[in-house]
Design an enzyme around this catalytic site. Sequence first.
Site, PDB file in Angstrom:
ATOM      1  NE  ARG A 103      -3.742   1.854   1.442  1.00 47.53           N
ATOM      2  CZ  ARG A 103      -5.021   2.114   0.345  1.00 47.53           C
ATOM      3  NH1 ARG A 103      -3.844   1.736  -0.755  1.00 47.53           N
ATOM      4  NH2 ARG A 103      -6.325   2.854   0.890  1.00 47.53           N
ATOM      5  CB  THR A 376      -2.055   5.849  19.499  1.00 45.89           C
ATOM      6  OG1 THR A 376      -2.312   6.194  20.181  1.00 45.89           O
ATOM      7  CG2 THR A 376      -2.809   6.641  17.934  1.00 45.89           C
ATOM      8  CB  THR A 394      -5.697   0.596  -6.042  1.00 44.17           C
ATOM      9  OG1 THR A 394      -6.707   2.010  -6.437  1.00 44.17           O
ATOM     10  CG2 THR A 394      -5.178   1.121  -4.817  1.00 44.17           C
ATOM     11  CG  ASN A 396      -8.130   6.537  -4.638  1.00 45.69           C
ATOM     12  OD1 ASN A 396      -8.948   5.077  -3.860  1.00 45.69           O
ATOM     13  ND2 ASN A 396      -8.240   7.436  -3.538  1.00 45.69           N
ATOM     14  CG  ASP A 418      -8.695   5.737  -0.450  1.00 51.58           C
ATOM     15  OD1 ASP A 418      -9.507   5.512  -0.572  1.00 51.58           O
ATOM     16  OD2 ASP A 418      -8.146   4.127  -0.896  1.00 51.58           O
ATOM     17  CB  SER A 447      -6.795  -0.224   1.647  1.00 48.91           C
ATOM     18  OG  SER A 447      -7.263  -0.993   0.690  1.00 48.91           O
ATOM     19  N   GLY A 468     -13.265  -1.407  -7.243  1.00 48.06           N
ATOM     20  CA  GLY A 468     -14.700  -0.586  -6.780  1.00 48.06           C
ATOM     21  C   GLY A 468     -14.657  -0.034  -5.350  1.00 48.06           C
TER      22      GLY A 468
HETATM   23  O1  DON Z   1      -7.935   0.831  -1.748  1.00 46.74           O
HETATM   24  C1  DON Z   1      -8.845   1.494  -1.693  1.00 46.74           C
HETATM   25  O2  DON Z   1     -10.263   1.007  -0.899  1.00 46.74           O
HETATM   26  C2  DON Z   1      -9.321   1.995  -2.748  1.00 46.74           C
HETATM   27  N1  DON Z   1      -7.729   2.903  -3.407  1.00 46.74           N
HETATM   28  C3  DON Z   1      -9.641   1.534  -4.446  1.00 46.74           C
HETATM   29  C4  DON Z   1      -9.847   2.187  -5.436  1.00 46.74           C
HETATM   30  C5  DON Z   1     -10.837   1.575  -5.822  1.00 46.74           C
HETATM   31  O3  DON Z   1     -11.773   0.355  -6.423  1.00 46.74           O
HETATM   32  C6  DON Z   1     -11.289   2.172  -7.763  1.00 46.74           C
HETATM   33  N2  DON Z   1     -11.782   1.200  -8.292  1.00 46.74           N
HETATM   34  N3  DON Z   1     -12.947   1.547  -8.604  1.00 46.74           N
END
Ligand code: DON
Length: 567
Positions: A103, A376, A394, A396, A418, A447, A468
């Site tokens: 990530r 924390t 992704t 994003n 995010d 995420s 998604g």
């Molecule tokens: O990490 C996440 O949850 C988002 N950045 C995912 C973004 C995503 O799935 C875009 N696609 N439709």
Amino acid sequence: MRVITIFTILLFCFKISPGQQNSNYAYSVQKEIVSEKGAVVSAHTLASKAGLKMLEMGGNAVDAAIATQLALAVVYPGAGNIGGGGFMVAHLANGKNISLDYREKAPATASRDMYLDKNGDPQMDRSQYGHLAAGVPGTIAGLFASLKYAKLSFKKLIEPAIDLAENGFVISENQAASFNNARENFIKYNTSTPAFVKSNPWKAGDTLIQKDLAGTLKRIRDLGKKGFYQGKTAELIVAEMAKGGGIISLADLKNYEAKWRPVIDFSYKKNYRIITMPLPSSGGIILQQMLKMIEYRNIGAMKFQSPESVNLMTEVERRAFADRANFLGDPDFVHVPVKTLTDETYLKQRMLDFVPGKAGSSDSTKAGPIPESTETTHLSVIDSQGNMVSVTTTLNGSYGSKTVVSGGGFLLNNEMDDFSVKPGVPNMYGAVGNEKNAIAPDKRMLSSMTPTIVLKNDKPFLVAGTPGGTTIPTSVFQTIVNIIDFDMTPSDAVNKPKFHHQWLPDQVTLEKGFDENTKQALVAMGYKVNTISQIGRVEVILVKQKNNHKIFTSVADHRGDDDAQGF
Ligand code: DON
């Protein structure tokens, strides 16, 4: 070897000019395949083929996953990436389950209120577009970390991507429309013209050549991880930052590390085990909560998309997302009560106020009663040995921050959105959060990505995942329930309309084509209902044992150019 192509859509076959690679210029999209030696399902035919080639050359599922991701960075630039991040979940043939977190993270000079103006109001355009929206990319670190389980050399794995970037490939109608839609943003958020912008509108059959990207990929081929995180590529990223008020530094890039995390592993019904992604993705915890909240109710008898089953599934989705908003964040920074959140007694209690046949309410359904602590907190691949790899990665938003690193030819993510830029303020997927997911230097943003593997009687059964945003965990949830509880074919499980509830906003989102009678029944129960054109793009591989050998049914979602390859 038996290979049956069940369903192939001939999308495009174009004339080949001399010197062009045939396969980049003439290909068709295949939605489903039954095979026995291996399979790759991804968002693009040329990427699935790059993975398949590695399997055919003797590589394993991890090799195929790496080559497919690199190819996606070229042929599917809206989400495939080297300037973003992702998660991998794998079940290895020796029985080991692994998960890798690559990530993005906040740059070292990021701060909690960096997207608020002087009145404390959020400026979402800055967390969603342009240089400042980018987190430190994790993909290349992730690919080199996963190489530990691969068999082929990185040089081989990156070859198809370099070929596709350097020699080009033809684009589909969907891709052309997508470039044309994003044109204005590409111009607005770049100081030099990216390869995705040309003077006339794009059309199906046009060729996309990405010379700068090919150069970056070659530096990675020749210098390894350093070819991205140090030297020329890193300098190009930092120079790009200077042009648009971004804050990623050379030190941020040099210090980036992918992290191995213990997988989430839980039982579902009698025979199934779900292996999925832990924090900093909320996806695995949400999936576990939702499946465990329905496990002891006979959902199979309620039937697919009946008012009863949608009512039940919507209410568990609501409760899981309420907990996400309140308790989840990067576990290296904040305390997250994962054990309690996934405890069966806690989850049963969460459902005590569920009244079948009646819409719940997000006003009265808050997060679960957990004492506040002062501490924390997708592609699917399988090979002949039974190694299974599930990867969701992704930028994003579509094309991430829309900013391409000049000279580097790759898009930067807008993953900073995010984070919860201000407690209670929804991000671009409408997700809300609190201090647990506040911005802090080097912290990873929460995420929803849910790369998942299902074992049946401890043997390979299903590889699944989807993009998604917040609809990811609910789409994976519904796909698993469709297959296990509603006994649906993988194709129906993937392609039938989906629905989604994420606590806030308090509404059920239905996908176009959703059963009209069930929709009316939901309205009568008191649900606010809205309809959108598309939910998810699920890629699955279902494994069946037959006379001592395995048969893979691979399905690529019909919602895009997604493609299934196998041999
Ligand atoms: O990490 C996440 O949850 C988002 N950045 C995912 C973004 C995503 O799935 C875009 N696609 N439709």
